[in-house]
Design a protein around this motif. Structure first.
Motif, PDB file in Angstrom:
ATOM      1  N   GLN A   1       0.840  -1.211   0.000  1.00 37.09           N
ATOM      2  CA  GLN A   1       0.000   0.000   0.000  1.00 37.09           C
ATOM      3  C   GLN A   1       0.873   1.259   0.000  1.00 37.09           C
ATOM      4  O   GLN A   1       1.610   1.517  -0.938  1.00 37.09           O
ATOM      5  CB  GLN A   1      -0.957  -0.047   1.178  1.00 37.09           C
ATOM      6  CG  GLN A   1      -2.193   0.791   1.010  1.00 37.09           C
ATOM      7  CD  GLN A   1      -3.077   0.702   2.228  1.00 37.09           C
ATOM      8  OE1 GLN A   1      -2.613   0.875   3.346  1.00 37.09           O
ATOM      9  NE2 GLN A   1      -4.357   0.448   2.008  1.00 37.09           N
TER      10      GLN A   1
ATOM     11  N   PHE B   1       4.480   0.341   6.707  1.00 40.39           N
ATOM     12  CA  PHE B   1       5.146  -0.713   7.490  1.00 40.39           C
ATOM     13  C   PHE B   1       6.490  -1.080   6.860  1.00 40.39           C
ATOM     14  O   PHE B   1       7.457  -1.367   7.578  1.00 40.39           O
ATOM     15  CB  PHE B   1       4.228  -1.935   7.618  1.00 40.39           C
ATOM     16  CG  PHE B   1       4.687  -2.915   8.661  1.00 40.39           C
ATOM     17  CD1 PHE B   1       4.794  -2.542   9.989  1.00 40.39           C
ATOM     18  CD2 PHE B   1       5.009  -4.222   8.306  1.00 40.39           C
ATOM     19  CE1 PHE B   1       5.231  -3.448  10.962  1.00 40.39           C
ATOM     20  CE2 PHE B   1       5.438  -5.130   9.269  1.00 40.39           C
ATOM     21  CZ  PHE B   1       5.540  -4.751  10.594  1.00 40.39           C
TER      22      PHE B   1
ATOM     23  N   ASP C   1       2.419  -5.930  -4.505  1.00 44.78           N
ATOM     24  CA  ASP C   1       1.112  -5.262  -4.497  1.00 44.78           C
ATOM     25  C   ASP C   1       0.539  -5.266  -5.917  1.00 44.78           C
ATOM     26  O   ASP C   1       1.267  -5.463  -6.900  1.00 44.78           O
ATOM     27  CB  ASP C   1       1.195  -3.826  -3.962  1.00 44.78           C
ATOM     28  CG  ASP C   1      -0.092  -3.431  -3.226  1.00 44.78           C
ATOM     29  OD1 ASP C   1      -1.169  -3.452  -3.852  1.00 44.78           O
ATOM     30  OD2 ASP C   1      -0.018  -3.116  -2.030  1.00 44.78           O
TER      31      ASP C   1
ATOM     32  N   ASP D   1      -0.623  -9.976  -8.796  1.00 45.86           N
ATOM     33  CA  ASP D   1      -1.182 -10.787  -7.712  1.00 45.86           C
ATOM     34  C   ASP D   1      -0.052 -11.413  -6.881  1.00 45.86           C
ATOM     35  O   ASP D   1       0.838 -12.075  -7.427  1.00 45.86           O
ATOM     36  CB  ASP D   1      -2.077 -11.886  -8.286  1.00 45.86           C
ATOM     37  CG  ASP D   1      -2.589 -12.791  -7.189  1.00 45.86           C
ATOM     38  OD1 ASP D   1      -3.443 -12.338  -6.405  1.00 45.86           O
ATOM     39  OD2 ASP D   1      -2.100 -13.931  -7.070  1.00 45.86           O
ATOM     40  N   SER D   2      -0.126 -11.214  -5.574  1.00 53.63           N
ATOM     41  CA  SER D   2       0.993 -11.612  -4.706  1.00 53.63           C
ATOM     42  C   SER D   2       1.252 -13.110  -4.716  1.00 53.63           C
ATOM     43  O   SER D   2       2.416 -13.535  -4.719  1.00 53.63           O
ATOM     44  CB  SER D   2       0.740 -11.136  -3.280  1.00 53.63           C
ATOM     45  OG  SER D   2      -0.572 -11.464  -2.875  1.00 53.63           O
TER      46      SER D   2
ATOM     47  N   TYR E   1       5.718 -11.078   5.649  1.00 52.08           N
ATOM     48  CA  TYR E   1       4.594 -10.352   6.263  1.00 52.08           C
ATOM     49  C   TYR E   1       3.405 -10.432   5.311  1.00 52.08           C
ATOM     50  O   TYR E   1       3.465  -9.898   4.195  1.00 52.08           O
ATOM     51  CB  TYR E   1       4.998  -8.902   6.498  1.00 52.08           C
ATOM     52  CG  TYR E   1       4.061  -8.142   7.389  1.00 52.08           C
ATOM     53  CD1 TYR E   1       4.041  -8.370   8.763  1.00 52.08           C
ATOM     54  CD2 TYR E   1       3.196  -7.192   6.876  1.00 52.08           C
ATOM     55  CE1 TYR E   1       3.180  -7.672   9.592  1.00 52.08           C
ATOM     56  CE2 TYR E   1       2.328  -6.483   7.703  1.00 52.08           C
ATOM     57  CZ  TYR E   1       2.328  -6.731   9.054  1.00 52.08           C
ATOM     58  OH  TYR E   1       1.481  -6.027   9.881  1.00 52.08           O
TER      59      TYR E   1
ATOM     60  N   HIS F   1      -7.470  -9.847   1.981  1.00 49.92           N
ATOM     61  CA  HIS F   1      -7.856 -10.347   3.297  1.00 49.92           C
ATOM     62  C   HIS F   1      -9.026 -11.336   3.271  1.00 49.92           C
ATOM     63  O   HIS F   1      -9.423 -11.858   4.316  1.00 49.92           O
ATOM     64  CB  HIS F   1      -8.190  -9.185   4.232  1.00 49.92           C
ATOM     65  CG  HIS F   1      -6.975  -8.407   4.635  1.00 49.92           C
ATOM     66  ND1 HIS F   1      -6.221  -7.685   3.741  1.00 49.92           N
ATOM     67  CD2 HIS F   1      -6.372  -8.259   5.828  1.00 49.92           C
ATOM     68  CE1 HIS F   1      -5.219  -7.118   4.373  1.00 49.92           C
ATOM     69  NE2 HIS F   1      -5.275  -7.451   5.641  1.00 49.92           N
TER      70      HIS F   1
HETATM   71  C1  LIG Z   1      -3.815  -3.310   4.200  1.00 48.12           C
HETATM   72  S1  LIG Z   1      -2.925  -2.882   2.772  1.00 48.12           S
HETATM   73  C2  LIG Z   1      -1.234  -3.184   3.225  1.00 48.12           C
HETATM   74  C3  LIG Z   1      -0.713  -2.268   4.279  1.00 48.12           C
HETATM   75  C4  LIG Z   1       0.763  -2.417   4.582  1.00 48.12           C
HETATM   76  N1  LIG Z   1       1.153  -3.810   4.744  1.00 48.12           N
HETATM   77  C5  LIG Z   1       1.093  -1.667   5.860  1.00 48.12           C
HETATM   78  O1  LIG Z   1       0.946  -2.245   6.947  1.00 48.12           O
HETATM   79  O2  LIG Z   1       1.543  -0.512   5.786  1.00 48.12           O
HETATM   80  C6  LIG Z   1      -3.290  -4.202   1.689  1.00 48.12           C
HETATM   81  C7  LIG Z   1      -2.642  -4.086   0.335  1.00 48.12           C
HETATM   82  O3  LIG Z   1      -2.750  -5.354  -0.302  1.00 48.12           O
HETATM   83  C8  LIG Z   1      -2.924  -5.140  -1.671  1.00 48.12           C
HETATM   84  N2  LIG Z   1      -3.527  -6.332  -2.277  1.00 48.12           N
HETATM   85  C9  LIG Z   1      -4.812  -6.780  -2.179  1.00 48.12           C
HETATM   86  N3  LIG Z   1      -4.977  -7.909  -2.874  1.00 48.12           N
HETATM   87  C10 LIG Z   1      -3.776  -8.207  -3.435  1.00 48.12           C
HETATM   88  C11 LIG Z   1      -3.307  -9.257  -4.286  1.00 48.12           C
HETATM   89  N4  LIG Z   1      -4.111 -10.243  -4.701  1.00 48.12           N
HETATM   90  N5  LIG Z   1      -2.004  -9.220  -4.676  1.00 48.12           N
HETATM   91  C12 LIG Z   1      -1.175  -8.230  -4.273  1.00 48.12           C
HETATM   92  N6  LIG Z   1      -1.572  -7.230  -3.445  1.00 48.12           N
HETATM   93  C13 LIG Z   1      -2.855  -7.196  -3.055  1.00 48.12           C
HETATM   94  C14 LIG Z   1      -3.798  -3.907  -1.774  1.00 48.12           C
HETATM   95  O4  LIG Z   1      -3.617  -3.286  -3.036  1.00 48.12           O
HETATM   96  C15 LIG Z   1      -3.291  -3.065  -0.595  1.00 48.12           C
HETATM   97  O5  LIG Z   1      -2.344  -2.124  -1.024  1.00 48.12           O
END
Ligand SMILES: C[S@@+](CC[C@H](N)C(=O)[O-])C[C@H]1O[C@@H](n2cnc3c(N)ncnc32)[C@H](O)[C@@H]1O
Length: 214
Positions: A73, A77, A94, A119-120, A136, A141
């Protein structure tokens, strides 16, 4: 609560509707609505440390290691990881890095930072097994998203590596949304192969949980 009379009235209506549908007094709580996480054995949490927050918890993680952050994001972190633990490699995953570029452009340019766009679970799968000291997990989610990330991540950490999951909760109180983190983590723990290293608290109980192989 600091609610205006108008908000208090709206809230009372929502609460009434919520109670009619969710009936949290049913056993186990809300099972017809939520994915209820598997119950944990005491042995899975024995010896775990409790931290006040996720930054304090970093003191138990290795310095100079090889680290992945799934879901970066704005890089808030990730910046702390760099500041506190000076990782040798920091891989950031991301779907978009627009927020990182807008808010922390210097982070992406650091020599130890490697960007993985897309996609992660698919991007992480491209890296060698046993590569990371800790990962991490804080991306998608939803239950299926967390399952996908966890399934790949457990191959990508070293044998003695640590998986840290943000938002260890079955339900996001700020989004009124189902989270898959607790069901997935408890599933791993109930397999008997993993144990909890720490739990790091959060004011709204978006806690971090770190697990390692027994
Ligand atoms: C809650 S934020 C992360 C916050 C960060 N870890 C922090 O603590 O500062 C969740 C991130 O996951 C990313 N995300 C959601 N689904 C994803 C996927 N399938 N693959 C990669 N990134 C994804 C979103 O774009 C978002 O930026």
């Amino acid at each position: 609560m600091k609610l205006s009379p108008e908000d208090a009235n709206w809230f009372a209506q929502v609460q009434g509707e919520w109670m009619r549908r969710v009936k949290p007094h049913q056993e186990p709580l809300g099972r017809h609505v939520f994915d209820v996480p598997p119950k944990l054995e005491q042995s899975a949490v024995e010896g775990a440390t409790l931290y006040a927050d996720r930054v304090e918890a970093m003191r138990s993680l290795p310095r100079g290691g090889c680290v992945a952050e799934v879901g970066t994001q704005t890089g808030w972190f990730a910046e702390r990881i760099v500041d506190y633990l000076q990782p040798r490699e920091l891989h950031l995953f991301d779907l978009s890095f627009d927020l990182l570029d807008a808010q922390r452009p210097a982070l992406r340019a650091r020599p130890e930072v490697v960007i993985h766009h897309g996609d992660s679970s698919q991007q992480l799968a491209l890296l060698p097994d046993g590569h990371f000291d800790w990962i991490y997990v804080d991306g998608d989610h939803g239950l299926e998203g967390v399952k996908r990330d966890a399934a790949v991540a457990l191959h990508k950490i070293k044998r003695d590596g640590v998986l840290v999951f943000n938002d260890y909760t079955p339900w996001s109180i700020m989004e009124l949304a189902d989270y898959g983190v607790m069901p997935v983590v408890n599933g791993l723990l109930s397999s008997g192969e993993w144990r909890v290293r720490y739990l790091a608290l959060h004011p709204h109980m978006y806690c971090d949980i770190a697990i390692a192989r027994r």
